[in-house]
Design a protein around this motif. Structure first.
Motif, PDB file in Angstrom:
ATOM      1  N   PRO A  69       0.718  -1.242  -0.290  1.00 21.82           N
ATOM      2  CA  PRO A  69       0.277  -0.041   0.198  1.00 21.82           C
ATOM      3  C   PRO A  69       1.292   0.882  -0.019  1.00 21.82           C
ATOM      4  O   PRO A  69       1.831   1.550   0.333  1.00 21.82           O
ATOM      5  CB  PRO A  69      -0.486  -0.147   1.204  1.00 21.82           C
ATOM      6  N   PRO A  70       0.122   1.649  -0.985  1.00 19.04           N
ATOM      7  CA  PRO A  70       1.422   4.024  -0.739  1.00 19.04           C
ATOM      8  C   PRO A  70       1.426   3.855   0.086  1.00 19.04           C
ATOM      9  O   PRO A  70       2.866   4.829   0.458  1.00 19.04           O
ATOM     10  CB  PRO A  70       1.198   4.394  -2.230  1.00 19.04           C
ATOM     11  N   PHE A  71       1.334   4.400   1.037  1.00 19.12           N
ATOM     12  CA  PHE A  71       0.728   5.572   2.449  1.00 19.12           C
ATOM     13  C   PHE A  71       1.407   4.398   3.865  1.00 19.12           C
ATOM     14  O   PHE A  71       1.848   5.284   4.563  1.00 19.12           O
ATOM     15  CB  PHE A  71       0.134   5.419   2.743  1.00 19.12           C
ATOM     16  N   ASN A  72       1.657   3.425   3.557  1.00 22.05           N
ATOM     17  CA  ASN A  72       2.691   2.390   4.592  1.00 22.05           C
ATOM     18  C   ASN A  72       4.431   2.401   4.193  1.00 22.05           C
ATOM     19  O   ASN A  72       4.327   2.286   3.221  1.00 22.05           O
ATOM     20  CB  ASN A  72       2.466   0.943   4.713  1.00 22.05           C
ATOM     21  N   HIS A  73       5.168   2.648   5.761  1.00 22.66           N
ATOM     22  CA  HIS A  73       6.467   2.690   5.047  1.00 22.66           C
ATOM     23  C   HIS A  73       6.929   1.420   5.926  1.00 22.66           C
ATOM     24  O   HIS A  73       7.987   1.150   4.848  1.00 22.66           O
ATOM     25  CB  HIS A  73       7.691   3.735   5.402  1.00 22.66           C
ATOM     26  N   GLN A  74       7.311   1.677   6.988  1.00 19.93           N
ATOM     27  CA  GLN A  74       6.959   0.259   7.905  1.00 19.93           C
ATOM     28  C   GLN A  74       6.068  -1.059   6.885  1.00 19.93           C
ATOM     29  O   GLN A  74       5.791  -1.245   6.734  1.00 19.93           O
ATOM     30  CB  GLN A  74       7.018   0.261   8.396  1.00 19.93           C
ATOM     31  N   HIS A  75       7.571  -2.082   6.224  1.00 15.17           N
ATOM     32  CA  HIS A  75       8.110  -3.387   5.635  1.00 15.17           C
ATOM     33  C   HIS A  75       7.766  -3.410   4.334  1.00 15.17           C
ATOM     34  O   HIS A  75       7.160  -4.460   3.351  1.00 15.17           O
ATOM     35  CB  HIS A  75       6.512  -4.119   6.248  1.00 15.17           C
ATOM     36  N   ASN A  76       7.125  -1.849   3.586  1.00 24.83           N
ATOM     37  CA  ASN A  76       7.106  -1.931   2.510  1.00 24.83           C
ATOM     38  C   ASN A  76       8.527  -1.942   0.551  1.00 24.83           C
ATOM     39  O   ASN A  76       9.244  -1.352   1.729  1.00 24.83           O
ATOM     40  CB  ASN A  76       6.227  -0.330   2.609  1.00 24.83           C
TER      41      ASN A  76
END
Length: 146
Positions: A69-76
């Motif tokens: 998902p574009p607005f997740n940073h952690q684990h992305n």
């Protein structure tokens, strides 16, 4: 025992925007609504409940790695890409069904999807929101009953 939830926010066409974990229920939704720039893009949400926070965190990490998902940073895995590139797919329908597929064919495809993909697949009638617990979204189910 506190139940911990994994929530997924979706945008137009069923695009997954953000995945999170909370044990504070609706309060977390209000926090997102007040502070996140992506909130106005949100058109739907799914929630899964887990008996432990560790189980919920593992599910969240798995979903983020898989769906990016574009607005997740952690684990992305895409976190290093510019946000403009990550949001380029928002508003585009998920390509699950063929372009000219009949309603009967779209339903057949929906029922053949694994359970975790059924939750985010677009409605077979309108192609907009995910149906969640069925092939059609709540709006289409309500329209049909009118």
């Amino acid at each position: 025992m506190t139940v911990t939830s994994v929530y997924q926010y979706f945008g137009a066409g069923g695009a997954l925007l953000y995945i999170g974990v909370t044990d504070r229920g609706i309060r977390r939704t209000h926090e997102h609504a007040e502070s996140k720039p992506w909130w106005p893009l949100t058109t739907g949400c799914t929630i899964e409940h887990y008996p432990t926070r560790d189980a919920a965190l593992a599910r969240e990490a798995d979903l983020i790695r898989r769906f990016r998902p574009p607005f997740n940073h952690q684990h992305n895995p895409d976190r290093g890409k510019p946000i403009e590139e990550r949001v380029a797919t928002i508003g585009r329908p998920l390509q699950v069904y063929g372009r000219d597929a009949s309603l009967k064919e779209r339903k057949r495809v929906w029922y053949a999807l694994p359970r975790h993909l059924r939750r985010i697949a677009p409605c077979v009638s309108c192609g907009d929101r995910p149906g969640g617990d069925g092939p059609t979204c709540l709006n289409c189910r309500q329209r049909k009953s009118d």
